[in-house]
Write an enzyme that holds these catalytic residues in place. Structure first.
Site, PDB file in Angstrom:
ATOM      1  N   PHE A  87       0.817  -1.213   0.000  1.00 52.07           N
ATOM      2  CA  PHE A  87       0.000   0.000   0.000  1.00 52.07           C
ATOM      3  C   PHE A  87       0.853   1.266   0.000  1.00 52.07           C
ATOM      4  O   PHE A  87       0.346   2.342  -0.296  1.00 52.07           O
ATOM      5  CB  PHE A  87      -0.866   0.061   1.276  1.00 52.07           C
ATOM      6  CG  PHE A  87      -1.896  -1.019   1.395  1.00 52.07           C
ATOM      7  CD1 PHE A  87      -3.160  -0.852   0.858  1.00 52.07           C
ATOM      8  CD2 PHE A  87      -1.619  -2.205   2.076  1.00 52.07           C
ATOM      9  CE1 PHE A  87      -4.130  -1.829   0.975  1.00 52.07           C
ATOM     10  CE2 PHE A  87      -2.586  -3.193   2.204  1.00 52.07           C
ATOM     11  CZ  PHE A  87      -3.839  -3.006   1.658  1.00 52.07           C
ATOM     12  N   SER A 131      -5.081   1.832  -8.970  1.00 55.40           N
ATOM     13  CA  SER A 131      -6.180   2.794  -8.876  1.00 55.40           C
ATOM     14  C   SER A 131      -6.914   2.903 -10.199  1.00 55.40           C
ATOM     15  O   SER A 131      -6.310   2.787 -11.276  1.00 55.40           O
ATOM     16  CB  SER A 131      -5.579   4.160  -8.515  1.00 55.40           C
ATOM     17  OG  SER A 131      -6.539   5.169  -8.656  1.00 55.40           O
ATOM     18  N   TYR A 155       0.583  11.128 -10.524  1.00 57.02           N
ATOM     19  CA  TYR A 155       0.181  10.064  -9.597  1.00 57.02           C
ATOM     20  C   TYR A 155      -0.307   8.841 -10.382  1.00 57.02           C
ATOM     21  O   TYR A 155       0.131   7.709 -10.148  1.00 57.02           O
ATOM     22  CB  TYR A 155      -0.906  10.563  -8.638  1.00 57.02           C
ATOM     23  CG  TYR A 155      -1.594   9.448  -7.897  1.00 57.02           C
ATOM     24  CD1 TYR A 155      -0.904   8.696  -6.947  1.00 57.02           C
ATOM     25  CD2 TYR A 155      -2.924   9.111  -8.172  1.00 57.02           C
ATOM     26  CE1 TYR A 155      -1.535   7.642  -6.289  1.00 57.02           C
ATOM     27  CE2 TYR A 155      -3.553   8.071  -7.523  1.00 57.02           C
ATOM     28  CZ  TYR A 155      -2.856   7.335  -6.576  1.00 57.02           C
ATOM     29  OH  TYR A 155      -3.480   6.284  -5.936  1.00 57.02           O
ATOM     30  N   LYS A 159       1.186   4.755 -10.948  1.00 59.71           N
ATOM     31  CA  LYS A 159       0.448   3.485 -10.796  1.00 59.71           C
ATOM     32  C   LYS A 159       0.565   2.657 -12.074  1.00 59.71           C
ATOM     33  O   LYS A 159       0.773   1.445 -12.026  1.00 59.71           O
ATOM     34  CB  LYS A 159      -1.014   3.753 -10.449  1.00 59.71           C
ATOM     35  CG  LYS A 159      -1.227   4.375  -9.078  1.00 59.71           C
ATOM     36  CD  LYS A 159      -0.826   3.409  -7.964  1.00 59.71           C
ATOM     37  CE  LYS A 159      -1.020   4.003  -6.577  1.00 59.71           C
ATOM     38  NZ  LYS A 159      -0.477   3.184  -5.503  1.00 59.71           N
TER      39      LYS A 159
END
Ligand code: NAD
Ligand code: WQD
Length: 346
Positions: A87, A131, A155, A159
């Site tokens: 995480f 995500s 961001y 991912k």
């Protein structure tokens, strides 16, 4: 699973954070032994003290950074870790536009540093927090897992890059087992009201903002855009209860421990709600007013986004069970019992 030492032990990076702490609680409930590695850059160790209290089991924390390879190597040499739930990372879209290097360093650099240590130690099972942001502005909703990847900010790029790195890794060594979980909009809190989302400063996300308005910490909600092509003109998202999400990790972990290979699934409910629907539902759950004002659109926002989560049902036998009422009621219990988050007790 039995409590004996034969119970698998897993490392949870970022496990003191919002989704990580709820997942640690579900993992302990499912009989796993857990070790958390977190640098506390966006969390508070109190979350894990409360997880231990709720579960009656230890939730040990190593305070450290995933980029610190000597620390990670020592930890892996000391502990018999069988899989990692990863995480740890930075997650604020706006901040990633302002500080891209810090996002590439923490998220991408942090993950490759961690993977190198895992490969050396022969720990080849990972569940990764991706995500729905990797889809950017989707062409169709609900979004299937094979929709094009087109992240719209640094961001989201981190991912997408990590997903690619993991795919290349599994390709290079088929002993690896990797689950890539694309979360939609996680909200809510554990029904005990003891753990929940505790953002630093003014929240970026809708649900914590709404709950801070309801509790009186913030004056009113600014609704970003009232002219989207949606039922009431406000943005539509797939909000998923964090406890459902945590259970999805337990299901994914069981699969990576059972067989090698890589898979990617969407974790969402498959149903979208608008900003105004959320606001009304929250007023219902809290009995408080949530004053709002419609303002201009937030740059980079999309009209609607919700999941086709059918592959998660097929591969993991998992589907979301908790509805909007529970999402709002549980957020409110956490917010009203802990108006300052974890800060009062730390
Ligand atoms: P969070 O900030 O509460 O948790 C992340 C944790 O990682 C924090 O405890 C932080 O201290 C820790 N951390 C950050 N960088 C670290 C590093 N270099 N070394 C060690 N620890 C580090 O966020 P969250 O909402 O619980 O998100 C968890 C993961 O899920 C993140 O990877 C995030 O990108 C992803 N995700 C979150 C959402 C969301 O809306 N919350 C949606 C999709 C994906
Ligand atoms: C939801 C809706 C806003 C705040 C973000 C990230 C995504 C993922 C989840 C990590 C939108 C509206 C919001 C406010 C508002 N995180 N809104 N007023 O933007 O769907 O997704 O979090 O991976 O990557 O981008 O979530 O909660 O910010 O917004 O009107 O003060 O609420 O416009 O329609 P988003 P959000």
């Amino acid at each position: 699973m039995d409590e004996a030492h034969s119970a698998p032990k897993v490392l949870v990076t970022g496990g003191a954070g919002y989704i990580g702490s709820h997942t640690v609680l579900e993992l302990l409930g499912a009989g796993y032994r857990v070790m958390v590695l977190d640098n506390l850059s966006n969390s508070n160790a109190e979350s894990l003290r409360r997880v231990a209290e709720l579960s009656g089991k230890p939730a040990p924390l190593v305070v450290g950074d995933i980029r610190d390879q000597s620390l990670v190597r020592d930890l892996l040499a000391r502990e018999q870790i069988q899989a990692v739930l990863h995480f740890a990372g930075l997650k604020a879209v706006g901040e990633s536009v302002e500080q891209p290097l810090s996002y590439y360093d923490n998220n991408v650099g942090g993950t490759t540093a961690l993977l190198e240590c895992l490969a050396e130690a022969g720990v080849r099972a990972m569940v990764f927090s991706s995500s729905a942001t990797v889809y950017g502005d989707p062409r169709h909703v609900p979004i299937p897992v094979d929709a094009p990847i087109a992240p719209a900010n640094p961001y989201g790029q981190t991912k997408a890059m990590i997903e690619q790195i993991l795919a290349d890794l599994v390709h290079s060594d088929p002993r690896w087992a990797v689950a890539i979980l694309r979360y939609f909009n996680p909200v809510g809190a554990h029904p005990s009201g003891r753990i929940g989302e505790d953002p630093r400063g003014i929240p970026n996300n809708l649900m914590p903002y709404v709950s801070q308005v309801a509790v009186g910490r913030l004056a009113e909600l600014a609704v970003f855009g009232g002219d989207y092509p949606t039922l009431d003109g406000t943005g539509v998202r797939d909000y998923i209860h964090v406890v459902d999400l945590a259970r999805g990790h337990v299901a994914a972990l069981a699969r990576v421990l059972a067989r090698p290979g890589a898979f990617t699934v969407n974790l969402g409910t498959g149903r979208g709600y608008s900003v105004l629907e959320i606001t009304r539902a929250f007023e219902g759950a809290s009995g408080r007013q949530v004053p709002y004002r419609i303002v201009g659109r937030r740059p980079g926002d999309i009209a609607q986004c919700y999941a086709d989560a059918s592959l998660a049902l097929q591969l993991l036998d998992w589907q979301a069970e908790l509805g909007l009422e529970a999402m709002c009621a549980d957020t409110w219990r956490w917010q009203s019992d802990n108006p300052q988050g974890y800060r009062e007790t730390s």
